[in-house]
Design an enzyme around this catalytic site. Structure first.
Site, PDB file in Angstrom:
ATOM      1  N   LYS A 283       0.868  -1.177   0.000  1.00 31.74           N
ATOM      2  CA  LYS A 283       0.000   0.000   0.000  1.00 31.74           C
ATOM      3  C   LYS A 283       0.909   1.234   0.000  1.00 31.74           C
ATOM      4  O   LYS A 283       1.849   1.310   0.798  1.00 31.74           O
ATOM      5  CB  LYS A 283      -0.878  -0.063   1.258  1.00 31.74           C
ATOM      6  N   GLU A 370     -19.756  -5.701   9.528  1.00 29.70           N
ATOM      7  CA  GLU A 370     -20.699  -4.938  10.338  1.00 29.70           C
ATOM      8  C   GLU A 370     -21.801  -5.819  10.913  1.00 29.70           C
ATOM      9  O   GLU A 370     -22.210  -5.650  12.067  1.00 29.70           O
ATOM     10  CB  GLU A 370     -21.311  -3.797   9.526  1.00 29.70           C
ATOM     11  N   ARG A 398     -25.442  -2.428   6.572  1.00 27.85           N
ATOM     12  CA  ARG A 398     -25.126  -3.838   6.309  1.00 27.85           C
ATOM     13  C   ARG A 398     -25.653  -4.755   7.408  1.00 27.85           C
ATOM     14  O   ARG A 398     -25.719  -5.957   7.232  1.00 27.85           O
ATOM     15  CB  ARG A 398     -23.613  -4.002   6.196  1.00 27.85           C
TER      16      ARG A 398
HETATM   17  C1  LIG Z   1     -18.912  -2.092   4.365  1.00 24.05           C
HETATM   18  C2  LIG Z   1     -17.740  -1.166   4.517  1.00 24.05           C
HETATM   19  N1  LIG Z   1     -17.185  -0.982   5.737  1.00 24.05           N
HETATM   20  C3  LIG Z   1     -16.133  -0.157   5.875  1.00 24.05           C
HETATM   21  C4  LIG Z   1     -15.625   0.512   4.803  1.00 24.05           C
HETATM   22  C5  LIG Z   1     -14.491   1.519   4.987  1.00 24.05           C
HETATM   23  N2  LIG Z   1     -13.284   1.099   4.243  1.00 24.05           N
HETATM   24  C6  LIG Z   1     -12.981   1.619   3.052  1.00 24.05           C
HETATM   25  S1  LIG Z   1     -11.585   0.985   2.401  1.00 24.05           S
HETATM   26  C7  LIG Z   1     -11.356   0.036   3.760  1.00 24.05           C
HETATM   27  C8  LIG Z   1     -10.154  -0.856   3.852  1.00 24.05           C
HETATM   28  C9  LIG Z   1     -10.150  -1.832   2.746  1.00 24.05           C
HETATM   29  O1  LIG Z   1      -9.001  -2.627   2.852  1.00 24.05           O
HETATM   30  P1  LIG Z   1      -8.602  -3.513   1.645  1.00 24.05           P
HETATM   31  O2  LIG Z   1      -9.788  -4.187   1.093  1.00 24.05           O
HETATM   32  O3  LIG Z   1      -7.487  -4.388   2.080  1.00 24.05           O
HETATM   33  O4  LIG Z   1      -8.105  -2.486   0.550  1.00 24.05           O
HETATM   34  P2  LIG Z   1      -6.770  -1.594   0.563  1.00 24.05           P
HETATM   35  O5  LIG Z   1      -7.212  -0.212   0.878  1.00 24.05           O
HETATM   36  O6  LIG Z   1      -5.835  -2.161   1.559  1.00 24.05           O
HETATM   37  O7  LIG Z   1      -6.252  -1.705  -0.811  1.00 24.05           O
HETATM   38  C10 LIG Z   1     -12.366   0.214   4.703  1.00 24.05           C
HETATM   39  C11 LIG Z   1     -12.443  -0.428   6.012  1.00 24.05           C
HETATM   40  C12 LIG Z   1     -16.253   0.318   3.561  1.00 24.05           C
HETATM   41  N3  LIG Z   1     -15.855   0.974   2.477  1.00 24.05           N
HETATM   42  N4  LIG Z   1     -17.284  -0.530   3.443  1.00 24.05           N
END
Ligand SMILES: Cc1ncc(C[n+]2csc(CCOP(=O)(O)OP(=O)(O)O)c2C)c(N)n1
Length: 643
Positions: A283, A370, A398
């Site tokens: 990242k 969630e 959710r």
């Molecule tokens: C249902 C839901 N909960 C929380 C989020 C907030 N959120 C956005 S990106 C993220 C992290 C995602 O991590 P990953 O899938 O590993 O992607 P990366 O950013 O590491 O590439 C979170 C928790 C969301 N978008 N959707």
């Protein structure tokens, strides 16, 4: 050196590029990804991490016909840059500019408008099943999902379904060891183990080919090869869960090495059935500070300075409602050993880092899960704890069914602290938290409330934790405000009369209270005496106070940062109607029945008429309407008041 990026108007322009040129293109794309941050906050580190993966995917597949879903969608910027949206990129996340998430209205290369995590595999599987039924079997279907989103329950529902259907589906696991915060839980540990075996990847690929090419002669031969395959699986890559679930698992491979990526994508393209390719990325790759601190650089504040690759971030504007609530939660945990807090992967967003550090036993990060978090909180409450579920309003959607069944139906004292309630500005319609008032107030026994300003926050949380029923309070993505007043203590179901006015009244639900106070002051300057009530509670509604206003005043304007359908204003109209009062002089201000696109929160408020001038205008319209009332109408109104 001639810049390549301006020559890429569509993925077709990538096809003739060499691997060396793709590497150059990746560097140029990273430079462009930095640009918007000079003006505003945008998603950053996740996008830097998928540049090579995005280029390789677009070279090996043809997404004019093949399908790609980027899970969540916050890492879709590189994809936007090479699918004809370069020239508008600078305006991303501004009013009328590109959206910060996939948007089918912008491009045919985006299939779904998304922003919530976890549904990519289901959608990609549905697309594949649909394409097959439509006679379009040649179309490939791909989901790219991060290791943060992977543990969402729905992903495993999709895996289960994909294996059962045995569809040709490619899931690319983009493993950067991070959610927004460091990832948590058992899947994280499993992926860490898988990372330890990269040297065996090619051995696995050769063996896999070998096993698949071996002729199967008779039942005993078949059994032997199955046994051999199982042996290979469990010894070479630890019996990966994905294989057990029926996926063909490959990887982990280096997600920043373009030739490797292309080789493996080509290989997976030829495979049938569900396949999972495990790709390791960093990242923030390519920008040192982002790679070192991917938490801050997930969505960093505006860049102040970029010098020799070093980035200085602008200091944030100061406090937010989130800080006030997280401080109140921290105090609760410090003073009450039964209080505990849950987040679904948003520790940083909810500003709970201090609580996590000081009360690790009573801080639960469930990951992006969630619905599980809510059912888990129900269990905690049943065993006597006092759980506070700190989840953004939009993401809590959710877990609607768990709020209903595991919490409300059992009447368990779970406290829901809904952050980002209201419109959220640049994230836009995927993230607005505008549905929670209706989806919470429908449950029997649920106490539904909203602090009118910063001062209301702590007393409201205190009250919530004394209740023996579930409760929820909501607060916006905004700078906290405080209204000067003789403070009325927080009591269940009691509104606070800030000022009574003879000409009409604003009834504010939540953080629009200070805006209503300002609007009333402006009206006073114009010669109108309009009062303000800080409703505090939507349920139980303070009927004594609010229906008195409905009964006695020429107009009542309800103000809320939530959808009008079924919201606070509806609750007031329902109560008035039940009490046999007229309701045509009640006007509701809130979120209308259409999608509010991305722009600044202030712009969104103005668009919906819930800013100061919108509220003043609404009051003036009511005053004018009342003065235009036919003599018959006003006689009828007077008769009703007399009664
Ligand atoms: C249902 C839901 N909960 C929380 C989020 C907030 N959120 C956005 S990106 C993220 C992290 C995602 O991590 P990953 O899938 O590993 O992607 P990366 O950013 O590491 O590439 C979170 C928790 C969301 N978008 N959707």
């Amino acid at each position: 050196m001639k810049r390549l990026l301006p020559t890429i108007q569509s993925p077709a322009d990538l096809q003739h590029l060499t691997d060396a040129q793709l590497v150059q293109l990746a560097t140029e794309m990273r430079e462009v990804l930095c640009e918007p941050l000079k003006a505003r906050s945008v998603h950053f580190a996740s996008n830097l991490g998928v540049v090579e993966l995005c280029l390789a995917l677009h070279q090996i597949f043809d997404f004019r016909k093949d399908r790609i879903i980027w899970d969540t969608g916050h890492q879709v910027y590189p994809h936007k840059l090479i699918t004809g949206r370069q020239k508008n990129f600078e305006n991303i996340r501004t009013k009328g500019g590109l959206m910060g998430y996939p948007n089918p209205l912008e491009s045919d290369f985006d299939l779904f408008m998304t922003g919530h995590a976890g549904c990519s595999v289901s959608c990609a599987l549905g697309l594949k099943a649909g394409d097959d039924l439509m006679g379009e079997e040649h179309r490939k279907s791909i989901a790219v999902i991060g290791d943060g989103a992977l543990p969402s329950g729905i992903v495993f529902e999709a895996f289960n379904n994909a294996a059962g259907l045995d569809k040709d589906l490619l899931v690319i696991l983009n493993d950067n060891r991070m959610s927004i915060c460091p990832r948590v839980g058992g899947v994280a540990t499993m992926l860490d183990k898988a990372r330890m075996t990269p040297a065996l990847v090619d051995v696995k690929r050769s063996l896999d080919d070998f096993i698949h090419k071996m002729p199967v002669v008779g039942n005993s031969m078949e059994r032997m090869w199955v046994a051999l395959k199982e042996f290979v699986k469990s010894n070479l890559y630890g019996g990966m869960l994905f294989e057990e679930l029926g996926f063909n698992y490959f990887g982990p491979i280096d997600g920043h090495d373009i030739p490797t990526l292309k080789r493996w994508l080509k290989f997976c393209k030829e495979k049938t059935g569900p396949v999972l390719l495990h790709v390791i990325t960093n990242k923030g790759h390519g920008i040192e500070c982002a790679a070192k601190d991917p938490v801050t650089f997930h969505t960093p504040p505006v860049f102040e300075k970029v010098e020799n690759g070093n980035i200085t971030l602008k200091k944030s504007k100061g406090s937010a409602y989130t800080n006030v609530v997280s401080q109140a939660i921290h105090e609760k945990l410090a003073n009450d050993s039964k209080a505990c807090v849950l987040t679904a992967a948003m520790c940083q967003g909810n500003k709970l880092e201090k609580t996590r550090a000081e009360f690790p036993d009573r801080f639960f990060d469930t990951g992006i899960c969630e619905s599980h978090a809510v059912a888990f909180a129900a269990g905690l409450a049943k065993s006597g704890m006092k759980p506070i579920v700190a989840i953004y309003s939009t993401f809590l959607q959710r877990s609607f069914d768990q709020i209903f069944q595991e919490v409300a139906l059992q009447n368990l004292p779970v406290v829901f602290a809904l952050d980002r309630a209201g419109v959220v500005g640049a994230d836009g319609p995927t993230h607005h938290g505008v549905f929670d008032i209706p989806y919470m107030r429908i449950f029997p026994n649920m106490v539904v409330m909203a602090p009118g300003d910063e001062r209301d926050v702590k007393p409201m949380l205190d009250l919530a934790l004394t209740l023996d029923s579930p409760s929820t309070f909501r607060y916006p993505k905004a700078t906290p405000e405080s209204v000067e007043r003789d403070y009325s203590p927080m009591e269940l179901g009691q509104a606070e009369v800030y000022e009574w006015g003879e000409d009409g009244c604003f009834v504010a639900y939540g953080a629009l209270f200070p805006t209503c106070v300002r609007a009333a002051a402006k009206l006073k300057d114009m010669g109108y005496d309009v009062g303000v009530i800080n409703a505090r509670f939507c349920k139980p509604l303070d009927k004594n106070t609010i229906l008195k206003a409905v009964e006695e005043l020429p107009f009542v304007i309800t103000a809320e940062e939530g959808v009008l359908a079924g919201g606070f204003g509806s609750a007031v109209i329902e109560a008035a109607n039940e009490a046999g009062l007229p309701t045509q002089h009640i006007h509701r201000c809130g979120v209308p029945d259409r999608w509010i696109m991305h722009s600044e929160r202030d712009e969104q408020h103005a668009e919906m008429g819930i800013d100061e001038s919108g509220l003043v205008a609404a009051a003036l319209r009511m005053i004018e309407r009342n003065s235009e009332e036919s003599p018959r109408d006003s006689a009828r109104r007077e008769r009703i008041y007399d009664e």
